[in-house]
Structure formats: C-alpha cells, structure tokens
Enzyme design. Structure first.
Site, mmCIF file in Angstrom:
data_model
loop_
_atom_site.group_PDB
_atom_site.id
_atom_site.type_symbol
_atom_site.label_atom_id
_atom_site.label_comp_id
_atom_site.label_asym_id
_atom_site.label_seq_id
_atom_site.Cartn_x
_atom_site.Cartn_y
_atom_site.Cartn_z
ATOM 1 N N ILE A 68 0.903 -1.303 -0.165
ATOM 2 C CA ILE A 68 -0.041 -0.118 0.096
ATOM 3 C C ILE A 68 0.704 1.218 0.224
ATOM 4 C CG2 ILE A 68 -0.266 -0.016 2.490
ATOM 5 C CD1 ILE A 68 -3.297 0.918 2.007
ATOM 6 N N GLY A 120 0.490 -5.507 0.698
ATOM 7 C CA GLY A 120 -0.678 -5.598 -0.170
ATOM 8 C C GLY A 120 -0.568 -6.339 -1.283
ATOM 9 N N ASP A 162 -1.454 -9.716 -0.207
ATOM 10 C CA ASP A 162 -3.065 -9.691 0.008
ATOM 11 C C ASP A 162 -3.686 -10.250 -1.438
ATOM 12 O OD1 ASP A 162 -3.446 -9.149 2.696
ATOM 13 O OD2 ASP A 162 -2.878 -7.173 2.194
ATOM 14 N N GLU A 189 3.435 -6.145 6.798
ATOM 15 C CA GLU A 189 2.610 -5.215 7.659
ATOM 16 C C GLU A 189 2.948 -5.180 9.136
ATOM 17 O OE1 GLU A 189 -0.198 -6.164 4.360
ATOM 18 O OE2 GLU A 189 1.644 -7.071 5.349
ATOM 19 N N ASP A 230 -4.453 -6.784 7.290
ATOM 20 C CA ASP A 230 -6.240 -6.914 7.426
ATOM 21 C C ASP A 230 -6.770 -6.692 6.047
ATOM 22 O OD1 ASP A 230 -5.453 -4.337 6.454
ATOM 23 O OD2 ASP A 230 -6.399 -3.210 8.105
#
Length: 274
Positions: free
Chosen positions: A69, A124, A127, A147, A155
């Site tokens: 991110i 991310g 993810d 993270e 998350d």
C-alpha cells in the site's frame, strides 16, 4: 475499453479469451493508492461481465509486481481529526472493509485469475496474490508479509488466505517476522506453483496456460473455481452436496455434448462464450 489511472487492460489478440490486467504505477513500484481500491473491483467486474473474457492474467508493469500500500494512502486512512473515538473507529472499520472488498473482487470474479509475479510482492501485494486462483513467479521475485513492520496487523486477506495455501505454521512465521522470502522458497511453501528464470519466460508461460484454460468449457471452468472456493468453508459432506446441486443445474449443457463429440471425432472442441 475504459481507461484507468492505476491499471491497464490488454488483449494480445482480438480472438483471444485471455485478458491481461496490469498494475500500472511503475514509478511507485505499483504501490496501491486509494484510487486502486476503487478501480480494481470495477475492472474485474467489467472483465467478468465481458463474454470475450475467459481468463485474466494479473501482473505488474515495470520491474515489480506490487510494493504494498502507498504510504500516502496509509496516512490518509489513519487521519481522523474527530475527538469521538467511537465514530473514528467506525469510519476506519468501514474503510478497511471497503479495501478488503476490492481484493475479494478477485474471488467474486467468475473467470480464473492467474498472478504472474516478478520483483517485489510485498504487503498488499501478498493480499492480492493469495486471492488469485493460480500463482507463478520469477526466480528473482521476493515476497514479504510486511505489515507487522509498519505496526499493522495485516487486514486485507493475507492472514485469512495464506494459512490455507502454505499451512498454518508457515503463515504464522512469515506474518510475525515480516521477513523477505524468495521465489524458490515461495515454490517450496506452495505459495506459487511454478518458478521461471525471467519475466519474459513467466509472461509467456502464463499466457500459454491461460490460453489452454480459455479453450475449455467456460461452464466447467467457472464451476470449478466456484466449487473450490465454496468448499474452503464447508465440511467434506457439505462440499459434495454443494457440487451435486451445482452440477444438477449446469452439467447437462451443450458444452458436455460438444466435449464428448470432440473427443470421439479427435478434434478441438468449440464452446459458446459465457
């Protein structure tokens, strides 16, 4: 075809059922901006609804897949000037759910999504690839569930999806340490199924495999993805019952007749678009 700020969609041939969805912020190593979380599910939905689309290959432009991110986006998300802790928390929860939904759009997409990973796949990026259906990488690719080093509990899906892919113990170790691991280790762990020497070899192989899947019955392909994903949350008996119900409505199709005829006639089957 719609234009996007953070993405690019390519189709190598007008007759191909394979579409390439490319994370397209190479100057930022394809870091995920807030705009990405709006555009990504929109692009996937568009491809899913397009009858010409049979398979999607997801990759990153430039030398990296995704560096995680964007830190500017992270600071924007965390900024909240209200003194009401409850309302600030509720707003943050809604933002996180919105971002989660953008990644889950990969699983909502009926068409298979193949991740072609080179360079960095961090935070991310992990993810995203854990939500994909097939994962390939280059030998110089490197991964990190990063993270924890940013004082965040991951998350957007890694902690939920990674254990089912690499095993609970491996996922726990990778998530708690945040350590980088190589493409070859990703293969050993089962995160990726194949490793290639160069990005060119990776892209070529991903395209060939995608074209092979695109030549199969679209009802069988989308059904296989749907039943496998649903089965993660079911017992064996529930999963068997689910697929029996699925096939009771989908099995007796023109695709079945065409597949059988093609086998008998020793020719390549031709299926209608979905």
């Amino acid at each position: 075809m719609e234009k996007y700020e953070t993405l690019e969609i390519l189709r190598n041939s007008p007759n191909s059922g394979v579409f390439h969805l490319i994370l397209n912020r190479p100057s930022r190593r394809n870091a995920l901006s807030l705009e990405f979380f709006t555009e990504f599910p929109k692009a996937l939905h568009s491809l899913d609804q397009n009858p010409d689309t049979a398979v999607i290959v997801l990759s990153g432009s430039g030398g990296h897949f995704c560096s995680g991110i964007d830190l500017k986006a992270l600071s924007t998300i965390s900024d909240d000037n209200t003194s009401d802790r409850g309302r600030a928390g509720e707003r943050l929860r809604r933002k996180i759910l919105w971002m989660q939904d953008a990644i889950t759009a990969i699983e909502r997409c009926r068409k298979p999504v193949i991740a072609a990973i080179s360079g960095a796949c961090i935070g991310g990026g992990v993810d995203i690839v854990t939500a994909c259906d097939i994962r390939f990488c280059t030998k110089d690719a490197f991964f990190s569930v990063k993270e924890v080093d940013l004082a965040i509990t991951a998350d957007l899906g890694t902690l939920q999806r990674l254990p089912g892919i690499v095993g609970f113990g491996n996922a726990m170790e990778l998530a708690l340490t945040g350590r980088p691991f190589s493409g070859s280790e990703a293969k050993e762990l089962g995160l990726v199924s194949r490793v290639f020497g160069t990005k060119e070899e990776l892209n070529e192989a991903a395209s060939v495999i995608a074209e092979g899947i695109a030549g199969k019955s679209p009802l069988a392909v989308t059904g296989t993805k749907a039943v496998l994903l649903k089965g993660r949350d079911m017992t064996l008996d529930q999963g068997l019952d689910y697929v029996s119900t699925w096939n009771s409505s989908m099995l007796l199709s023109n695709d079945l007749n065409e597949a059988v005829s093609a086998q008998i006639q020793k020719r390549k089957p031709v299926f209608a678009k979905l």
